[in-house]
Enzyme design. Structure first.
Site, PDB file in Angstrom:
ATOM      1  N   ASP A 417      29.240 -45.273  16.261  1.00 14.08           N
ATOM      2  CA  ASP A 417      30.164 -45.592  15.182  1.00 14.08           C
ATOM      3  C   ASP A 417      29.425 -46.229  14.011  1.00 14.08           C
ATOM      4  O   ASP A 417      28.435 -46.929  14.173  1.00 14.08           O
ATOM      5  CB  ASP A 417      31.223 -46.558  15.714  1.00 14.08           C
ATOM      6  CG  ASP A 417      32.255 -46.939  14.674  1.00 14.08           C
ATOM      7  OD1 ASP A 417      32.990 -46.037  14.228  1.00 14.08           O
ATOM      8  OD2 ASP A 417      32.318 -48.120  14.307  1.00 14.08           O
ATOM      9  N   GLU A 472      28.496 -40.885  13.592  1.00 14.32           N
ATOM     10  CA  GLU A 472      29.492 -40.957  12.527  1.00 14.32           C
ATOM     11  C   GLU A 472      28.757 -41.485  11.298  1.00 14.32           C
ATOM     12  O   GLU A 472      28.625 -42.692  11.104  1.00 14.32           O
ATOM     13  CB  GLU A 472      30.653 -41.873  12.898  1.00 14.32           C
ATOM     14  CG  GLU A 472      31.762 -41.839  11.848  1.00 14.32           C
ATOM     15  CD  GLU A 472      32.484 -43.167  11.661  1.00 14.32           C
ATOM     16  OE1 GLU A 472      33.531 -43.162  10.995  1.00 14.32           O
ATOM     17  OE2 GLU A 472      32.001 -44.195  12.142  1.00 14.32           O
TER      18      GLU A 472
END
Length: 738
Positions: A417, A472
């Site tokens: 993330d 991401e």
């Protein structure tokens, strides 16, 4: 037993829970020709030393009424021999016979500690945390915690009445790791660490950073996990793991169902609680497999205190959240997934962590896991601490947690993330609010090195083969999926955030205006093969007032669903792996709410069942047609047929595999049916209409081409052959040579 000295300064320091070296005074020590045993047992009435067979060796005299006892063992032992004795303790309401925690030598191997200090994640995994094991034939738990800035650390729990005086730990000084073996306790014990800062100030009780099990929030204690049970878990996925190891995922069909497990299924009859892993295995796994997805991706499941963070603010990166049951439950979930043909991807957050007092912030009174300078160590958007991944021990700690998910739970992928926030020192910071790197630039060199180390570790011999990594990353950082040997970051896949933003912006436009935004749908092909991409329609796009996918579309309810169906047809034919967040597969109207389930009741409506059926069919066709996935990352797998018909908002392209198999996608993003639309095709003869998003089964008008078209030798769009098509309104067609 003879009298045995117990220094007053030691007594005061022990009773004040501030003694820096408890092993220097507690336990057995040679004093002259005698072996002296000293103990600290606040609340004990009487203490005796007993032999292994139960015979009393002698009484330990109370030398301080607060609980200090001391005495000498009988003579006759060689100087180099470790005394063998147990303590028989009379408490006000019970008697306890137990080995002396301070009679055991050092626990952790010096080589492993040195490797941890040098940044080896395998050493962190081996050394730190709580481990139930036998020491010299005695069952108990070995505790170890990294806290180099602390002046004293003790372990507290139900086993000692949460008394910070009872079990002070030994510092392995060169490495900053504190250790203690507590006899006769085991898996299931609750515990925390009681630390004092360098100046002696008591810190809030801290959960174990490396705990493999925790209490369910809002409770915050760590729990000794039964790691032996996890290691003995009855896995039956050997065939799956062998196939995964040999699979080239970049050229395989990948369609990911992203799930927030806390809300996908709730039990209304029990206070609307979240489902357990076993309940999710019974419901989520067959649902996702039946929908044709290849993987489920779980928003972060490492224990997190605040449910509203959706798991993205974790404090226990080794521990599956207790919201869903014990760790073995997650292992069973993965086992069920593999048996159903589904891979499992977990979200992993090495960028930042929350400021809860029991957590990692100022863990030992210093900025240990975070940067000391708030310009580096505090995230202004999320109000969280930023991990100091440039510190070798912090990097080892984080990567060790990723290894734990891969080894203990057989996960198939790890999605990292907020990578962009790690790569740029000025991410979301104004001028003067960030610290340049050593060269004066904005690139975070420490994070770059960390991410390379992460990927090299997950793709190397330390990890099970075939574990995929996903980034991401929302900027144009080059080489995210390039090998580290070629100066890339080494990820297997990168989320294509640009494609997502551009295409959703196009679809939000009223069809009458789309001609002015035509390039938003074609621009993605300019860079589509610069990385190995995932096309993400994730949770981030359906929260915070952005609306659900269906709600983003213009028009009335029918047009909104038709737009979404056409978009899905475009997306599944577009180069790149697919990702869809829960609820999107049946076009729910409400945006994601972490405390509510998806709008499953909408499936009572034929229109929403139709969208769900379309996604299922898209997944199955995508998996069955090599042209749609085999060359996802290569220009040879794609060619425009029609990319410039902005007046009609029509797009057409061909997908190919390396064996020459083809599939053509044609999209009409206006509500105007196009009759006799002549489309150039790369081969003559009959072309089967294998998908029509306007089909009646999907909730459409069932306009189309009767299942097939004929390509004749009439040149069009640079091709020798062409066919006259009927393009349904707001629809995508897929054509394949018959």
């Amino acid at each position: 037993m003879t009298d045995a000295p117990f220094d007053r300064a030691d007594i005061d320091a022990l009773l004040g829970a501030r003694h820096p070296d408890p092993f220097a005074c507690l336990g057995p020590h040679r004093v002259g020709d005698a072996t002296v045993v000293r103990t600290l047992l606040p609340g004990a009435l009487r203490v005796r030393a007993i032999a292994a067979g139960g015979g009393v060796l002698g009484e330990l005299r109370q030398v301080d009424p607060a609980g200090c006892f001391a005495g000498a063992l009988p003579d006759g032992r060689e100087r180099g021999e470790r005394p063998r004795y147990r303590l028989s303790i009379d408490w006000p309401d019970a008697r306890q016979d137990v080995e002396d925690a301070y009679a055991f030598g050092t626990l952790l191997d010096e080589d492993a500690l040195a490797r941890f200090a040098a940044g080896d994640p395998r050493a962190a995994l081996a050394c730190l945390g709580a481990r139930a094991l036998d020491m010299d034939g005695v069952p108990g738990v070995r505790f170890a915690v990294w806290a180099p800035g602390a002046s004293r650390v003790s372990v507290v729990g139900d086993f000692n009445g949460w008394d910070a005086r009872r079990h002070p730990m030994r510092l392995r000084r060169p490495w900053g790791v504190w250790e203690l073996f507590v006899p006769r306790i085991g898996a299931g014990e609750r515990y925390k660490f009681a630390l004092r800062a360098r100046d002696g100030a008591a810190l809030p009780l801290k959960a174990d950073p490396c705990a493999c099990r925790t209490e369910a929030p809002p409770r915050t204690a760590s729990i000794v996990a039964d790691l032996d049970a996890l290691e003995r878990f009855g896995w039956h996925d050997d065939a799956w793991l062998r196939a995964r190891a040999s699979l080239d995922l970049a050229h395989a069909p990948v369609s990911i169902y992203e799930v927030h497990p806390e809300s996908w299924l709730r039990v209304a009859a029990e206070g609307n609680r979240s489902a357990t892993w076993d309940e999710l295995a019974q419901r989520l796994i067959p649902y996702a497999a039946g929908m044709g997805f290849s993987h489920v991706e779980l928003t972060p499941i490492a224990e997190y205190p605040f449910g509203g963070s959706w798991g993205y603010q974790s404090l226990s990166p080794f521990a599956p959240s207790a919201r869903f049951g014990p760790p073995e439950g997650f292992a069973r979930f993965v086992e069920h997934a593999h048996a159903a043909g589904l891979g499992v991807i977990v979200d992993w957050v090495p960028a930042h962590f929350p400021d809860d007092p029991h957590g990692l912030g100022k863990f030992d009174g210093t900025a240990l896991f975070e940067h000391a300078d708030p310009r580096e160590g505090w995230h202004p958007d999320w109000h969280t601490h930023v991990f100091n991944v440039g510190r070798r021990e912090v990097g080892a700690f984080l990567i060790a947690s990723a290894l734990a998910w891969a080894h203990r739970y057989h996960v198939d992928g790890i999605r990292v993330d907020a990578v962009a926030s790690m790569l740029y020192r000025d991410y979301s910071r104004a001028a003067g609010e960030w610290v340049p790197n050593v060269y004066g630039g904005r690139e975070n060199l420490e994070s770059i090195a960390f991410l390379k180390h992460f990927n090299d570790t997950l793709h190397g011999p330390a990890a099970p083969p075939g574990v995929a990594t996903f980034a991401e990353e929302s900027t144009a950082w080059p080489g995210v999926t390039a090998p580290t040997a070629e100066h890339g970051l080494g990820f297997d896949f990168k989320w294509n955030m640009g494609w997502m933003h551009d295409t959703l912006a196009y679809l939000r436009e009223d069809p009458i205006h789309r001609r002015h935004h035509h390039d938003r749908l074609t621009f993605g092909l300019v860079y589509a093969f610069s990385e190995r991409f995932v096309l993400p329609l994730s949770h981030d796009e359906v929260v915070h007032g952005k609306g659900s996918l269906a709600a983003k579309m213009p028009g009335d309810a029918w047009q909104r669903l038709a737009n979404l169906r056409a978009y899905f047809g475009f997306m599944w034919a577009h180069p790149g792996k697919k990702l869809l967040f829960m609820g999107g597969e049946f076009a729910q109207w409400e945006e994601f709410a972490h405390d509510a389930t998806p709008q499953w009741d909408l499936l009572d409506a034929p229109a929403h069942r139709g969208v769900q059926r379309l996604v299922r069919d898209l997944n199955r066709l995508h998996a069955a047609e090599p042209a749609l996935h085999a060359l996802d990352d290569r220009p040879a797998g794609f060619a425009w047929l029609v990319g410039d018909d902005r007046n009609n908002s029509v797009f057409a392209f061909v997908r190919r595999d390396d064996a020459g198999r083809m599939l053509v996608a044609v999209c009409n993003f206006t509500p105007v049916p196009r009759t006799d639309y002549r489309l150039g095709l790369p081969a003559p003869g009959r072309w089967a209409e294998v998908l029509n998003t306007d089909g009646a089964a999907y909730g459409g008008t069932d306009a189309g081409n009767g299942g097939a078209v004929q390509a004749d030798e009439i040149p069009a769009h640079g091709e020798r052959w062409s066919a006259a098509l009927r393009l349904p309104p707001l629809a995508t067609l897929w054509l394949r040579p018959a």
